[in-house]
Design a protein around this motif. Sequence first.
Motif, PDB file in Angstrom:
ATOM      1  N   LYS A 136       0.796  -1.169   0.038  1.00 34.57           N
ATOM      2  CA  LYS A 136       0.032   0.402   0.053  1.00 34.57           C
ATOM      3  C   LYS A 136       0.814   1.175  -0.025  1.00 34.57           C
ATOM      4  O   LYS A 136       1.926   1.267   0.687  1.00 34.57           O
ATOM      5  CB  LYS A 136      -0.838   0.080   1.307  1.00 34.57           C
ATOM      6  CG  LYS A 136      -2.131  -1.119   1.264  1.00 34.57           C
ATOM      7  CD  LYS A 136      -2.862  -0.844   2.672  1.00 34.57           C
ATOM      8  CE  LYS A 136      -3.970  -1.892   2.371  1.00 34.57           C
ATOM      9  NZ  LYS A 136      -4.918  -1.658   1.444  1.00 34.57           N
ATOM     10  N   THR A 137       0.417   2.353  -0.547  1.00 34.31           N
ATOM     11  CA  THR A 137       1.118   3.614  -0.532  1.00 34.31           C
ATOM     12  C   THR A 137       0.178   4.750  -0.618  1.00 34.31           C
ATOM     13  O   THR A 137      -0.903   4.806  -0.910  1.00 34.31           O
ATOM     14  CB  THR A 137       1.828   3.704  -1.975  1.00 34.31           C
ATOM     15  OG1 THR A 137       2.554   5.090  -1.878  1.00 34.31           O
ATOM     16  CG2 THR A 137       0.799   3.895  -3.207  1.00 34.31           C
ATOM     17  N   GLU A 143      -4.932   5.265   0.925  1.00 32.26           N
ATOM     18  CA  GLU A 143      -3.843   4.326   0.780  1.00 32.26           C
ATOM     19  C   GLU A 143      -4.287   3.450  -0.537  1.00 32.26           C
ATOM     20  O   GLU A 143      -5.225   2.610  -0.571  1.00 32.26           O
ATOM     21  CB  GLU A 143      -3.841   3.449   1.950  1.00 32.26           C
ATOM     22  CG  GLU A 143      -3.044   4.134   2.933  1.00 32.26           C
ATOM     23  CD  GLU A 143      -2.517   2.924   4.073  1.00 32.26           C
ATOM     24  OE1 GLU A 143      -1.569   3.176   4.693  1.00 32.26           O
ATOM     25  OE2 GLU A 143      -3.268   2.037   4.251  1.00 32.26           O
ATOM     26  N   LEU A 144      -3.330   3.693  -1.657  1.00 31.40           N
ATOM     27  CA  LEU A 144      -3.765   2.819  -2.965  1.00 31.40           C
ATOM     28  C   LEU A 144      -3.044   1.577  -2.831  1.00 31.40           C
ATOM     29  O   LEU A 144      -1.810   1.431  -2.113  1.00 31.40           O
ATOM     30  CB  LEU A 144      -3.271   3.618  -4.126  1.00 31.40           C
ATOM     31  CG  LEU A 144      -3.860   5.012  -4.455  1.00 31.40           C
ATOM     32  CD1 LEU A 144      -3.475   5.632  -5.711  1.00 31.40           C
ATOM     33  CD2 LEU A 144      -5.397   4.779  -4.332  1.00 31.40           C
ATOM     34  N   PRO A 280     -11.493  -3.763   1.422  1.00 28.62           N
ATOM     35  CA  PRO A 280     -11.707  -2.388   1.661  1.00 28.62           C
ATOM     36  C   PRO A 280     -10.954  -1.321   0.734  1.00 28.62           C
ATOM     37  O   PRO A 280      -9.878  -1.022   1.174  1.00 28.62           O
ATOM     38  CB  PRO A 280     -11.767  -2.115   3.103  1.00 28.62           C
ATOM     39  CG  PRO A 280     -10.538  -3.036   3.530  1.00 28.62           C
ATOM     40  CD  PRO A 280     -10.847  -4.199   2.858  1.00 28.62           C
ATOM     41  N   PHE A 281     -11.311  -1.366  -0.479  1.00 26.99           N
ATOM     42  CA  PHE A 281     -10.686  -0.466  -1.333  1.00 26.99           C
ATOM     43  C   PHE A 281     -10.488   0.916  -0.794  1.00 26.99           C
ATOM     44  O   PHE A 281     -11.424   1.413  -0.231  1.00 26.99           O
ATOM     45  CB  PHE A 281     -11.267  -0.537  -2.799  1.00 26.99           C
ATOM     46  CG  PHE A 281     -11.049  -1.749  -3.515  1.00 26.99           C
ATOM     47  CD1 PHE A 281      -9.843  -2.159  -4.096  1.00 26.99           C
ATOM     48  CD2 PHE A 281     -11.934  -2.991  -3.333  1.00 26.99           C
ATOM     49  CE1 PHE A 281      -9.880  -3.407  -4.842  1.00 26.99           C
ATOM     50  CE2 PHE A 281     -12.053  -4.032  -4.014  1.00 26.99           C
ATOM     51  CZ  PHE A 281     -10.624  -4.338  -4.814  1.00 26.99           C
ATOM     52  N   ALA A 282      -9.516   1.564  -1.500  1.00 29.45           N
ATOM     53  CA  ALA A 282      -9.335   3.156  -1.128  1.00 29.45           C
ATOM     54  C   ALA A 282     -10.620   3.918  -1.542  1.00 29.45           C
ATOM     55  O   ALA A 282     -11.199   4.849  -0.762  1.00 29.45           O
ATOM     56  CB  ALA A 282      -8.166   3.437  -1.732  1.00 29.45           C
ATOM     57  N   MET A 283     -11.091   3.638  -2.673  1.00 26.61           N
ATOM     58  CA  MET A 283     -12.221   4.258  -3.200  1.00 26.61           C
ATOM     59  C   MET A 283     -13.660   4.058  -2.257  1.00 26.61           C
ATOM     60  O   MET A 283     -14.372   5.005  -1.901  1.00 26.61           O
ATOM     61  CB  MET A 283     -12.775   3.748  -4.513  1.00 26.61           C
ATOM     62  CG  MET A 283     -13.695   4.959  -5.177  1.00 26.61           C
ATOM     63  SD  MET A 283     -14.515   4.277  -6.920  1.00 26.61           S
ATOM     64  CE  MET A 283     -15.815   3.445  -6.186  1.00 26.61           C
ATOM     65  N   LEU A 465       6.019   5.058  -7.428  1.00 33.02           N
ATOM     66  CA  LEU A 465       5.236   4.158  -7.938  1.00 33.02           C
ATOM     67  C   LEU A 465       3.774   4.557  -7.824  1.00 33.02           C
ATOM     68  O   LEU A 465       2.798   4.447  -8.808  1.00 33.02           O
ATOM     69  CB  LEU A 465       5.492   2.687  -7.969  1.00 33.02           C
ATOM     70  CG  LEU A 465       4.877   1.732  -8.799  1.00 33.02           C
ATOM     71  CD1 LEU A 465       5.301   1.901 -10.350  1.00 33.02           C
ATOM     72  CD2 LEU A 465       5.232   0.203  -8.770  1.00 33.02           C
ATOM     73  N   GLY A 466       3.273   4.660  -6.556  1.00 30.74           N
ATOM     74  CA  GLY A 466       2.018   5.006  -5.987  1.00 30.74           C
ATOM     75  C   GLY A 466       1.616   6.311  -6.610  1.00 30.74           C
ATOM     76  O   GLY A 466       0.127   6.387  -7.021  1.00 30.74           O
TER      77      GLY A 466
END
Length: 498
Positions: A136-137, A143-144, A280-283, A465-466
Amino acid sequence: MTIFQTVSQLVAKGVEAEFIQPRDTAYVRNQLLGLLELDSFEEEPSTSTSKDIPDLVEVLVDYAVSKQVIEDILDEKEKLSANLMNCFLPQPSVVQDKFYQLYQEASEKATNYFYEFSKNSNYIQMKRIAKNIHYKTKTEYGELDITINLSKPEKDPEQIKRERETKQTSIPYPKCLLCAENEGYAGRIGHPARSNHRIIEVPLEGESWFLQYSPYVYYNEHSILLAEEHRDMKIDRAAFARLLAFVEKFPHYFIGSNADLPIVGGSILSHDHYQGGRYPFAMTKAKDAFTFALKAYPDIKASVVKWPLSVIRLQSTDKNSLIKAASDILAKWKKYSDPTVDILSDTDGTPHNTITPIARIRDSKFELDLVLRNNRTTEEHPLGIFHPHEDVHHIKKENIGLIEVMGLAVLPARLKDELAEIKKFLLGEANKVEDYHKEWAKQINQTHQARLTRENVDQILEDELGAKFSKVLEDSGVFKTNQIGREAFQTFLHTLNE
């Protein structure tokens, strides 16, 4: 360790995993021997092993290659691996019956059982998935998730040669990789083995749909819901109804769909399907940027999500109200144009506007995210205006589908070695940085040179990269997050109340 001991260990593991009963051991052992072309079995002292089922299956496959039972090419090894596992597995009806017996207790118990079954049967390739690089970044959008996909085996030259020689890739059965008739299919050159594949029928809105898990899960309980009928992807009122009906049946899962147009759609548009799971995705965690009113639907809370793509979030206790509102928004969006921000609804009748929808239940309410998409191209952006632009193609050039939309980057395997070379460059060591990465590597060096050390270089690379993936998502948003984009978004939202 002899081949007979390995067979015995695999049978014992099958009992331990409750795939078979002790009474079944002789039968299953004989099925395994037949696949390995062994005419007899030598009883040997039993030995315990730390190897799990996939490890033992791999030993048997290697044995079959060494004895020329099968050829040393990917599809032949995959076929045998699936057939070996199928010796342990019940028929689809038995798996489905147990699923729904557990469903009567709790939907979560049913999916827990089926997920563990799919892993233990080696249909979900957990050993290969473990090879993926994942982290994660932190970004301004939360956090993506970054995944460098190392799990899918590369086709070797002999495999490609065999596919061309046999021309089996043109066989029209199964019609595609997602069709229900893949269940139990032995496989062939150019089409993966599915002998150990099981699916669960899930009735939705008067149709038969089938639940399965992805063999290469990118997140927890990464599932696929596929239509029984082989038909093209379509986002419409019926799709919204099915998505919400599914989360009503399985409230611990989200479910979403790729868009139904090229460029902004996923990799398979020829078979109607959705993707879901428990992650639980960031979106999902993103907050509202602002709320707005839908006058025709006073029971619905409507908002725009603080996210690089353009997301309308609808929430209500009334499922039917959400379906109607989403259908109205889709209809308005399909016809909407705003040349000032490069949005045209169509070009000579070819449509550009569609939606990527995601459904879930949150705080006992139905929630539907509508991600506005447009697949228009220009000479400047031949792959898509709202698609990763050329300056990020060295990282991500492929379509931005449902998984990326929600904040999980699935990046190509080549990046593992390429990032290692960039790391060497940053540390002042001899390197072979690819030409398409050189400008990026220089920028990273200039930005972080004062504080860059051997201890923090990996973290710096991960964060950079994130940041690139954030740019990928920003490129894909139809209304940008700047003032011009927000004003244009507001103009569209006003049309929803006209």
